[in-house]
Motif scaffolding. Structure first.
Motif, short mmCIF file in Angstrom:
data_model
loop_
_atom_site.label_atom_id
_atom_site.label_comp_id
_atom_site.label_asym_id
_atom_site.label_seq_id
_atom_site.Cartn_x
_atom_site.Cartn_y
_atom_site.Cartn_z
N LEU A 1 0.83 -1.21 0.00
CA LEU A 1 0.00 0.00 0.00
C LEU A 1 0.86 1.26 0.00
O LEU A 1 0.56 2.24 -0.70
N GLU A 2 1.95 1.24 0.76
CA GLU A 2 2.86 2.38 0.77
C GLU A 2 3.57 2.50 -0.57
O GLU A 2 3.82 3.61 -1.06
N GLN A 3 3.90 1.36 -1.19
CA GLN A 3 4.52 1.40 -2.50
C GLN A 3 3.57 1.99 -3.54
O GLN A 3 3.98 2.77 -4.41
N GLN B 1 1.83 6.60 -7.04
CA GLN B 1 0.84 7.65 -7.33
C GLN B 1 1.48 9.02 -7.25
O GLN B 1 1.15 9.93 -8.03
N GLN B 2 2.42 9.21 -6.31
CA GLN B 2 3.08 10.50 -6.18
C GLN B 2 3.93 10.81 -7.41
O GLN B 2 3.91 11.93 -7.93
N VAL B 3 4.66 9.81 -7.90
CA VAL B 3 5.47 10.03 -9.11
C VAL B 3 4.58 10.30 -10.31
O VAL B 3 4.87 11.17 -11.13
N ASP C 1 -11.85 -7.60 -9.14
CA ASP C 1 -12.78 -6.83 -8.31
C ASP C 1 -12.43 -5.36 -8.46
O ASP C 1 -11.90 -4.95 -9.50
N GLN C 2 -12.69 -4.54 -7.48
CA GLN C 2 -12.33 -3.14 -7.55
C GLN C 2 -11.77 -2.70 -6.21
O GLN C 2 -12.03 -3.30 -5.17
N MET C 3 -11.00 -1.61 -6.25
CA MET C 3 -10.33 -1.11 -5.05
C MET C 3 -10.32 0.41 -5.09
O MET C 3 -10.14 1.01 -6.15
N GLU C 4 -10.51 1.02 -3.93
CA GLU C 4 -10.48 2.48 -3.86
C GLU C 4 -9.04 2.96 -3.73
O GLU C 4 -8.27 2.47 -2.90
N LEU C 5 -8.67 3.92 -4.57
CA LEU C 5 -7.34 4.49 -4.55
C LEU C 5 -7.44 5.98 -4.82
O LEU C 5 -7.97 6.39 -5.86
#
Length: 395
Positions: free
Chosen positions: A298-300, A305-307, A339-343
């Motif tokens: 999750l941290e990765q 996402q930041q990059v 499935d789906q995941m919130e990001l």
């Protein structure tokens, strides 16, 4: 906190890894990632040392007491260099080297060294060279502290050779300018290639993800290519693009494998690799590859996402590809593959695959065909791209 390894007879440089916990959530208490980076660069790890501070010491980063402890540890282990998990300022690096009497480097230079070792293409080498020049430009003072100004008479006091420093600053500035010009030429060539793909009505997909998430292995599995893939950080740096035929859609898409991201990726590298990373920013769809077996995935994902935000690719539609399904134990196996995941406040399609065994790849191809068909039809790609009939549920 200190851990020490027994000295091993070796010709490779032996280093002490140092990390400082400033209370940030992503602190790696075991210095596992720094250790992997060091081993990737060819170092042998003599010891690991961590400490806590509220803020960096302006002069020595870790303070004089901890610096003395590092010096004693280096003497007892025979280490010849110290590597910090955080970025050091030029002054802190210079002061630590004087205090310890040995080379001191940080995470930024370590990553740059790995990139320099791994770059294969002309473009990749140019990008790494630019980042290294920009990094060294701020550290010229310590590089030339051994030089003395020629004295003109009795009583004159010598000092650091300003003339040599100015000369080297000018040489590095000129080298940076030349390298940027050559990279601009590469960038224009890539832009021309992208325009040609657009004229052919190509649908462009880019693989992105944290380093060692298995992007190149997935790329090879999808397009039957032979891109270099290994269980190590930054196994590949150069972008590789191939055509991927999707039988479900009856057409081919363009699939690109890009350089892996990492926590605290040096800004100089982000800027230098702009030409390569532009492939992700200009893509129609991103496959965000995640190492599902990594406890810190999750941290990765947040680092990736930041990059993506930094390079202007945050708004490109994504599919989350949780790779290394075969490495998950029975208790962590997903109930369904899709499935789906919130990001970041958005629901994205998520699919579990194993690039090694092929599990989940047919479902991934079907999902890609669906998204590509929507793109070719000129319709707006759905925000989540989730298709209930493929499978619902969570892991």
């Amino acid at each position: 906190m200190l851990s020490q390894s027994a000295p091993t007879p070796t010709t490779t440089p032996s280093v002490i890894l140092v990390g400082v916990d400033f209370g940030l959530p992503h602190f790696d208490g075991e210095l596992e990632e720094l250790g992997q980076l060091a081993q990737t660069a060819g170092y042998t790890i003599a010891a690991r040392l961590t400490c806590k501070r509220k803020a960096p010491d302006p002069a020595l980063f870790v303070g004089s007491g901890k610096a003395d402890e590092i010096a004693m540890l280096a003497q007892s282990t025979g280490a010849s260099e110290v590597l910090f998990d955080q970025a050091l300022s030029p002054a802190q690096q210079r002061n630590l080297e004087r205090h310890l009497g040995m080379p001191v480097n940080d995470r930024t230079l370590l990553i740059l060294d790995i990139f320099a070792q791994r770059a294969r293409s002309h473009e990749g080498k140019l990008q790494v060279e630019l980042a290294r020049l920009q990094y060294l430009q701020t550290r010229l003072v310590r590089r030339w502290s051994h030089l003395e100004r020629q004295s003109g008479g009795i009583g004159m006091r010598g000092g650091p050779g300003e003339t040599q420093i100015e000369l080297d600053r000018r040489m590095i500035s000129e080298a940076i300018k030349r390298t940027r010009e050559r990279l601009d030429k590469v960038k224009r060539q890539r832009a021309t290639q992208r325009r040609q793909r657009e004229r052919r009505d190509a649908f462009n997909i880019s693989l992105v993800g944290y380093t060692n998430a298995g992007k190149s292995s997935l790329f090879n599995a999808l397009v039957k290519a032979r891109a270099y893939a290994a269980d190590q950080l930054f196994a590949t740096l150069d972008t590789t693009t191939r055509q991927l035929y999707l039988g479900e859609a009856g057409r081919s898409v363009s699939l690109s494998d890009t350089v892996g991201f990492i926590r605290d990726l040096p800004h100089g590298l982000v800027n230098a690799f702009a030409a390569t990373l532009q492939e992700a920013a200009d893509a129609d769809l991103l496959l965000h590859v995640v190492d599902a077996s990594n406890p810190g995935h999750l941290e990765q994902m947040a680092s990736v996402q930041q990059v993506l935000h930094d390079i202007g690719a945050a708004q490109v539609p994504q599919i989350l590809v949780f790779n290394k399904l075969d490495a998950l134990d029975a208790s962590r196996q997903p109930a369904v593959l899709v499935d789906q995941m919130e990001l970041d406040g958005h629901w994205l399609p998520r699919i579990f695959v194993s690039a090694r065994t092929g599990q989940g790849l047919p479902q991934l191809r079907a999902l890609l065909a669906e998204r590509a068909a929507a793109g070719w039809a000129g319709g707006r790609l759905p925000e989540s791209g989730f298709t209930p009939e493929i499978g619902e549920g969570g892991s």
